[in-house]
Design a protein around this motif. Structure first.
Motif, PDB file in Angstrom:
ATOM      1  N   GLY A 287      74.466  42.571  -4.642  1.00  0.00           N
ATOM      2  CA  GLY A 287      75.060  43.530  -3.721  1.00  0.00           C
ATOM      3  C   GLY A 287      75.067  42.990  -2.308  1.00  0.00           C
ATOM      4  N   GLY A 288      75.330  41.694  -2.144  1.00  0.00           N
ATOM      5  CA  GLY A 288      75.305  41.061  -0.836  1.00  0.00           C
ATOM      6  C   GLY A 288      76.696  40.823  -0.282  1.00  0.00           C
ATOM      7  N   GLN A 289      76.796  40.807   1.029  1.00  0.00           N
ATOM      8  CA  GLN A 289      78.080  40.640   1.691  1.00  0.00           C
ATOM      9  C   GLN A 289      77.968  39.649   2.853  1.00  0.00           C
ATOM     10  OE1 GLN A 289      79.181  44.640   2.876  1.00  0.00           O
ATOM     11  NE2 GLN A 289      79.824  45.193   0.809  1.00  0.00           N
ATOM     12  N   GLU A 290      79.003  38.837   3.015  1.00  0.00           N
ATOM     13  CA  GLU A 290      79.152  37.944   4.162  1.00  0.00           C
ATOM     14  C   GLU A 290      77.999  36.953   4.286  1.00  0.00           C
ATOM     15  OE1 GLU A 290      79.897  40.322   7.622  1.00  0.00           O
ATOM     16  OE2 GLU A 290      81.428  41.503   6.596  1.00  0.00           O
ATOM     17  N   ASN A 291      77.472  36.490   3.156  1.00  0.00           N
ATOM     18  CA  ASN A 291      76.420  35.480   3.160  1.00  0.00           C
ATOM     19  C   ASN A 291      77.027  34.090   3.025  1.00  0.00           C
ATOM     20  OD1 ASN A 291      73.918  37.268   3.004  1.00  0.00           O
ATOM     21  ND2 ASN A 291      75.137  38.027   1.274  1.00  0.00           N
ATOM     22  N   LEU A 292      76.347  33.101   3.589  1.00  0.00           N
ATOM     23  CA  LEU A 292      76.754  31.708   3.479  1.00  0.00           C
ATOM     24  C   LEU A 292      75.672  30.954   2.708  1.00  0.00           C
ATOM     25  CD1 LEU A 292      78.496  29.239   4.117  1.00  0.00           C
ATOM     26  CD2 LEU A 292      77.360  29.123   6.368  1.00  0.00           C
ATOM     27  N   VAL A 293      76.067  30.377   1.561  1.00  0.00           N
ATOM     28  CA  VAL A 293      75.146  29.639   0.692  1.00  0.00           C
ATOM     29  C   VAL A 293      75.664  28.215   0.612  1.00  0.00           C
ATOM     30  CG1 VAL A 293      74.092  29.532  -1.597  1.00  0.00           C
ATOM     31  CG2 VAL A 293      74.702  31.761  -0.613  1.00  0.00           C
ATOM     32  N   GLU A 294      74.932  27.253   1.183  1.00  0.00           N
ATOM     33  CA  GLU A 294      75.467  25.894   1.241  1.00  0.00           C
ATOM     34  C   GLU A 294      74.363  24.836   1.185  1.00  0.00           C
ATOM     35  OE1 GLU A 294      77.495  25.052   4.888  1.00  0.00           O
ATOM     36  OE2 GLU A 294      75.914  25.902   6.160  1.00  0.00           O
ATOM     37  N   ASN A 295      74.746  23.696   0.588  1.00  0.00           N
ATOM     38  CA  ASN A 295      73.907  22.500   0.585  1.00  0.00           C
ATOM     39  C   ASN A 295      72.544  22.721  -0.079  1.00  0.00           C
ATOM     40  OD1 ASN A 295      75.910  21.056   2.019  1.00  0.00           O
ATOM     41  ND2 ASN A 295      75.142  21.876   3.954  1.00  0.00           N
ATOM     42  N   ASN A 296      72.517  23.563  -1.111  1.00  0.00           N
ATOM     43  CA  ASN A 296      71.305  23.769  -1.888  1.00  0.00           C
ATOM     44  C   ASN A 296      71.375  22.981  -3.195  1.00  0.00           C
ATOM     45  OD1 ASN A 296      70.048  26.163  -0.282  1.00  0.00           O
ATOM     46  ND2 ASN A 296      72.174  26.782  -0.628  1.00  0.00           N
ATOM     47  N   GLU A 297      70.216  22.574  -3.710  1.00  0.00           N
ATOM     48  CA  GLU A 297      70.125  21.996  -5.044  1.00  0.00           C
ATOM     49  C   GLU A 297      69.544  23.058  -5.968  1.00  0.00           C
ATOM     50  OE1 GLU A 297      67.963  18.387  -7.542  1.00  0.00           O
ATOM     51  OE2 GLU A 297      67.953  18.351  -5.343  1.00  0.00           O
ATOM     52  N   VAL A 298      70.334  23.462  -6.950  1.00  0.00           N
ATOM     53  CA  VAL A 298      69.972  24.586  -7.821  1.00  0.00           C
ATOM     54  C   VAL A 298      70.094  24.105  -9.264  1.00  0.00           C
ATOM     55  CG1 VAL A 298      70.441  26.990  -8.396  1.00  0.00           C
ATOM     56  CG2 VAL A 298      70.931  26.147  -6.086  1.00  0.00           C
ATOM     57  N   ARG A 299      68.999  24.160 -10.027  1.00  0.00           N
ATOM     58  CA  ARG A 299      69.049  23.572 -11.366  1.00  0.00           C
ATOM     59  C   ARG A 299      68.168  24.337 -12.354  1.00  0.00           C
ATOM     60  NH1 ARG A 299      65.694  20.324  -8.263  1.00  0.00           N
ATOM     61  NH2 ARG A 299      63.604  19.964  -9.132  1.00  0.00           N
ATOM     62  N   ASP A 300      68.626  24.302 -13.613  1.00  0.00           N
ATOM     63  CA  ASP A 300      67.822  24.704 -14.773  1.00  0.00           C
ATOM     64  C   ASP A 300      67.392  26.164 -14.724  1.00  0.00           C
ATOM     65  OD1 ASP A 300      68.056  22.053 -15.606  1.00  0.00           O
ATOM     66  OD2 ASP A 300      66.159  21.465 -14.679  1.00  0.00           O
ATOM     67  N   HIS A 301      68.392  27.050 -14.838  1.00  0.00           N
ATOM     68  CA  HIS A 301      68.122  28.483 -14.906  1.00  0.00           C
ATOM     69  C   HIS A 301      68.674  29.052 -16.202  1.00  0.00           C
ATOM     70  CE1 HIS A 301      67.597  27.734 -10.577  1.00  0.00           C
ATOM     71  NE2 HIS A 301      66.679  28.694 -10.689  1.00  0.00           N
ATOM     72  N   GLU A 302      67.973  30.026 -16.752  1.00  0.00           N
ATOM     73  CA  GLU A 302      68.371  30.570 -18.046  1.00  0.00           C
ATOM     74  C   GLU A 302      69.743  31.220 -17.987  1.00  0.00           C
ATOM     75  OE1 GLU A 302      66.707  33.714 -21.367  1.00  0.00           O
ATOM     76  OE2 GLU A 302      65.323  32.327 -20.387  1.00  0.00           O
ATOM     77  N   HIS A 303      70.061  31.888 -16.880  1.00  0.00           N
ATOM     78  CA  HIS A 303      71.352  32.566 -16.793  1.00  0.00           C
ATOM     79  C   HIS A 303      72.274  31.939 -15.750  1.00  0.00           C
ATOM     80  CE1 HIS A 303      70.334  35.463 -19.770  1.00  0.00           C
ATOM     81  NE2 HIS A 303      69.303  35.942 -19.082  1.00  0.00           N
ATOM     82  N   PHE A 304      71.968  32.094 -14.468  1.00  0.00           N
ATOM     83  CA  PHE A 304      72.903  31.682 -13.425  1.00  0.00           C
ATOM     84  C   PHE A 304      72.221  30.793 -12.389  1.00  0.00           C
ATOM     85  CE2 PHE A 304      74.279  35.977 -14.774  1.00  0.00           C
ATOM     86  CZ  PHE A 304      75.517  35.639 -15.329  1.00  0.00           C
TER      87      PHE A 304
END
Length: 422
Positions: A287-304
């Motif tokens: 339920g988030g709005q106007e967020n900036l998500v950048e330059n992250n390393e995201v790995r190995d999650h069961e869903h998303f």
């Protein structure tokens, strides 16, 4: 994240209590700087040496237990601008702070331990502007380890919080603050939490959160709020800006950048029903709005890996770019349905997404994203979700202690950081 859309200790309080303090605390801070400079001049601290400028005046420092037997006694004795310096030991107490602009600092992060013995509520609870907590450990409290409420100016540096019954480091309806060089584990809500204010004017940086329900939670929080350069691993879910209630403003305007986010599907971590629904997501805009998500390393999650989905409000205006996302069981990138306008996914490294062409067209979400969370909600309703006991989570290894804990305090605010190793 709170279990209800208002603080359970003060349901009728209003966030405007924060704003009216702004001009007052700025004037207090200015006077404090003047006072410090005057004292330095009187005791002959020359401007020619940085070391001399940073040495403490003993009249401004209260030692525990040398000068006062307990942390609370020292806090009660202190004036604004003073340093409470705590020597190694285990302190079986809950500390309440109402004097502004104090610094409470341990001489050794791993050896200065506040212990709730599974019966006291909060390690340190602060209801005063400009208070900094540094180089301390808090464990085994039934509520929160470190807790700021309705303040302007806060900072937690080189803190360790583990196996407490609610949150680790928690700032509620506050602003102009910082969490840094800190560690939180074993909490059935969030390791680090900023809630119910916008603009928050805050930074969370160089922290580690593991074995919590949520690594970070930010309910209706944003506005010049940055979460960066930190490690979020082995939680139920990793970084979760969120909206919880229809009577609250939507969560908006958070910057999530440069983080390492991995394996946030820990069924042995403590959790509650409302956090259990978020299981298996690395970065979740709930339920988030106007967020900036950048330059992250995201790995190995069961869903998303990174997902934006509706909760109370539809996700809108979120930008997800230049992230490296891999190893997600359902989808690396995801946008749920319904979704409002302006969400954009661009230049990410990923393999799977919902909808499948998410970087070409994110004007609509995919109903399968919401289906995952709906399935989790059914498990929660039936009481069939897994959860560990917060009292029995792994104890952390020693964490890097603050360099040179004998130097002068710095202001408790967003922009003032202690540099040093993680």
């Amino acid at each position: 994240m709170c279990s209800s859309p208002v603080d359970p200790e003060e349901r009728s309080a209003c966030s405007r209590e924060v704003e009216h303090r702004v001009s007052t605390v700025r004037e207090q801070t200015r006077r404090n700087y003047v006072r410090t400079a005057a004292v330095a001049s009187l005791v002959g601290i020359g401007a020619s040496t940085a070391r001399g400028q940073n040495e403490l005046n003993s009249d401004e420092t209260i030692r525990v237990p040398r000068d006062q037997p307990t942390v609370q006694d020292a806090v009660d004795e202190a004036d604004g601008g003073d340093l409470v310096l705590v020597d190694p030991g285990t302190y079986d107490e809950a500390v309440e702070v109402s004097t502004p602009e104090l610094t409470i600092r341990g001489t050794d992060r791993n050896e200065v331990v506040l212990d709730g013995e599974f019966q006291r509520d909060h390690g340190v609870r602060i209801e005063a502007d400009g208070v900094a907590l540094e180089n301390l450990t808090a464990r085994h409290y039934t509520g929160n380890a470190f807790y700021w409420r309705y303040v302007y100016g806060f900072r937690g540096s080189y803190l360790t919080a583990y196996n407490n019954g609610d949150y680790g480091a928690y700032a509620y309806r506050s602003s102009n603050g910082r969490f840094e060089h800190s560690y939180a584990s074993g909490h059935p809500d969030a390791g680090f939490y900023l809630g119910y204010h916008n603009p928050f004017d805050a930074v969370v940086t160089d922290v580690i959160a593991e074995h919590n329900a949520l690594g970070y939670s930010g309910t209706s929080a944003g506005g010049n709020l940055t979460i960066r350069d930190s490690v979020w691993r082995h939680n139920v879910a990793g970084i979760v800006p969120n909206t919880l209630g229809e009577e609250d403003p939507p969560q908006r305007s958070c910057h999530i950048v440069g983080n390492e986010v991995s394996e946030n599907h820990n069924s042995d971590a403590p959790t509650r029903a409302y956090t259990a629904e978020m299981f298996g997501a690395g970065i979740l805009l709930w339920g988030g709005q106007e967020n900036l998500v950048e330059n992250n390393e995201v790995r190995d999650h069961e869903h998303f890996g990174i997902a934006a989905t509706a909760n109370v409000v539809e996700p809108s205006g979120n930008v997800v770019r230049n992230n490296d996302v891999s190893g997600s069981g359902t989808a690396d990138l995801a946008l749920g349905e319904p979704a409002d306008e302006g969400n954009r996914f661009a230049d990410n490294e990923f393999e799977t997404s919902l909808p499948s062409g998410i970087e070409d067209d994110s004007s609509e979400g995919d109903p399968r994203v919401g289906g995952v969370f709906e399935a989790r909600a059914r498990l929660v309703d039936d009481g069939e979700f897994a959860s560990g006991d917060w009292r029995e989570q792994p104890e952390p290894d020693d964490q890097p202690t603050m360099p040179d804990p004998g130097i002068r305090p710095r202001p408790a605010e967003r922009g003032t950081s202690w540099n040093g190793p993680r």
